[in-house]
Enzyme design. Structure first.
Site, PDB file in Angstrom:
ATOM      1  N   HIS A  16       0.837  -1.199   0.000  1.00  0.00           N
ATOM      2  CA  HIS A  16       0.000   0.000   0.000  1.00  0.00           C
ATOM      3  C   HIS A  16       0.873   1.250   0.000  1.00  0.00           C
ATOM      4  O   HIS A  16       0.614   2.210  -0.733  1.00  0.00           O
ATOM      5  CB  HIS A  16      -0.903   0.049   1.246  1.00  0.00           C
ATOM      6  CG  HIS A  16      -1.941  -1.005   1.304  1.00  0.00           C
ATOM      7  ND1 HIS A  16      -2.204  -1.710   2.463  1.00  0.00           N
ATOM      8  CD2 HIS A  16      -2.802  -1.484   0.373  1.00  0.00           C
ATOM      9  CE1 HIS A  16      -3.185  -2.561   2.239  1.00  0.00           C
ATOM     10  NE2 HIS A  16      -3.562  -2.453   0.972  1.00  0.00           N
ATOM     11  N   LYS A  40     -18.513  -5.804   7.634  1.00  0.00           N
ATOM     12  CA  LYS A  40     -17.268  -6.467   7.999  1.00  0.00           C
ATOM     13  C   LYS A  40     -16.702  -5.852   9.275  1.00  0.00           C
ATOM     14  O   LYS A  40     -16.808  -4.659   9.495  1.00  0.00           O
ATOM     15  CB  LYS A  40     -16.234  -6.331   6.885  1.00  0.00           C
ATOM     16  CG  LYS A  40     -16.574  -7.079   5.623  1.00  0.00           C
ATOM     17  CD  LYS A  40     -15.457  -6.963   4.619  1.00  0.00           C
ATOM     18  CE  LYS A  40     -15.753  -7.731   3.359  1.00  0.00           C
ATOM     19  NZ  LYS A  40     -14.655  -7.571   2.366  1.00  0.00           N
ATOM     20  N   ARG A  90      -1.367  -6.817  -8.143  1.00  0.00           N
ATOM     21  CA  ARG A  90      -0.231  -7.731  -7.967  1.00  0.00           C
ATOM     22  C   ARG A  90      -0.128  -8.739  -9.082  1.00  0.00           C
ATOM     23  O   ARG A  90       0.940  -9.306  -9.316  1.00  0.00           O
ATOM     24  CB  ARG A  90      -0.360  -8.449  -6.620  1.00  0.00           C
ATOM     25  CG  ARG A  90      -0.243  -7.494  -5.435  1.00  0.00           C
ATOM     26  CD  ARG A  90      -0.674  -8.165  -4.178  1.00  0.00           C
ATOM     27  NE  ARG A  90      -2.130  -8.386  -4.274  1.00  0.00           N
ATOM     28  CZ  ARG A  90      -2.893  -8.767  -3.274  1.00  0.00           C
ATOM     29  NH1 ARG A  90      -2.364  -9.019  -2.105  1.00  0.00           N
ATOM     30  NH2 ARG A  90      -4.181  -8.935  -3.437  1.00  0.00           N
ATOM     31  N   SER A 127      -2.817  -7.735   2.785  1.00  0.00           N
ATOM     32  CA  SER A 127      -3.251  -7.486   4.165  1.00  0.00           C
ATOM     33  C   SER A 127      -3.574  -8.790   4.873  1.00  0.00           C
ATOM     34  O   SER A 127      -3.256  -8.962   6.049  1.00  0.00           O
ATOM     35  CB  SER A 127      -4.476  -6.560   4.187  1.00  0.00           C
ATOM     36  OG  SER A 127      -4.138  -5.273   3.761  1.00  0.00           O
TER      37      SER A 127
END
Length: 141
Positions: A16, A40, A90, A127
């Protein structure tokens, strides 16, 4: 041009930070925004995530940190006069996930998506992986 770098940032990773640094060099202004999903439960409180993002943005006068709860990303962009969303990718699986959202953001509000390819040295970081390693006592979160 104003850009939005959205995410849960739960936790903020080196990946990040790299995307943020590179976006700050490319755009006039970057708003990095903790997007909060009420459905969440995050590992870290929003204020802590925002603090970590502010620390990551130290030295970049064109970066601000915010949070957004509820509503669509494009609504946040409209209110803030933001033309482009920055997303770090990614690999192909990230693009497969991001492309439908990019198309929808463009159709709904004319908001473009700018993809920044992950630094190969950081591409394995997520993460979820950082959280798992931290829980196992094997690294910082």
């Amino acid at each position: 041009m104003r850009a939005l770098f959205p995410g849960s940032f739960d936790p903020v990773t080196q990946g990040h930070q790299d995307v943020l640094r590179r976006a700050a060099l490319l755009f006039d202004e970057v708003v990095v925004c903790v997007m909060v999903n009420a459905n969440k439960t995050g590992r870290f409180p929003i204020d802590e995530r925002m603090g970590r993002l502010r620390a990551a943005a130290t030295g970049f006068g064109n970066v601000t940190v915010d949070s957004h709860t509820g509503g669509l990303l494009v609504d946040y962009c409209r209110r803030g006069g933001i033309d482009v969303v920055v997303r770090g990718v990614r690999g192909v699986s990230d693009l497969d996930y991001e492309m439908p959202m990019a198309r929808m953001n463009r159709e709904l509000a004319g908001v473009e998506t700018f993809f920044i390819a992950a630094d190969p040295a950081l591409a394995h970081i997520s993460s979820s992986l950082v959280t798992e390693m931290s829980r196992a006592g094997r690294g910082p979160a």
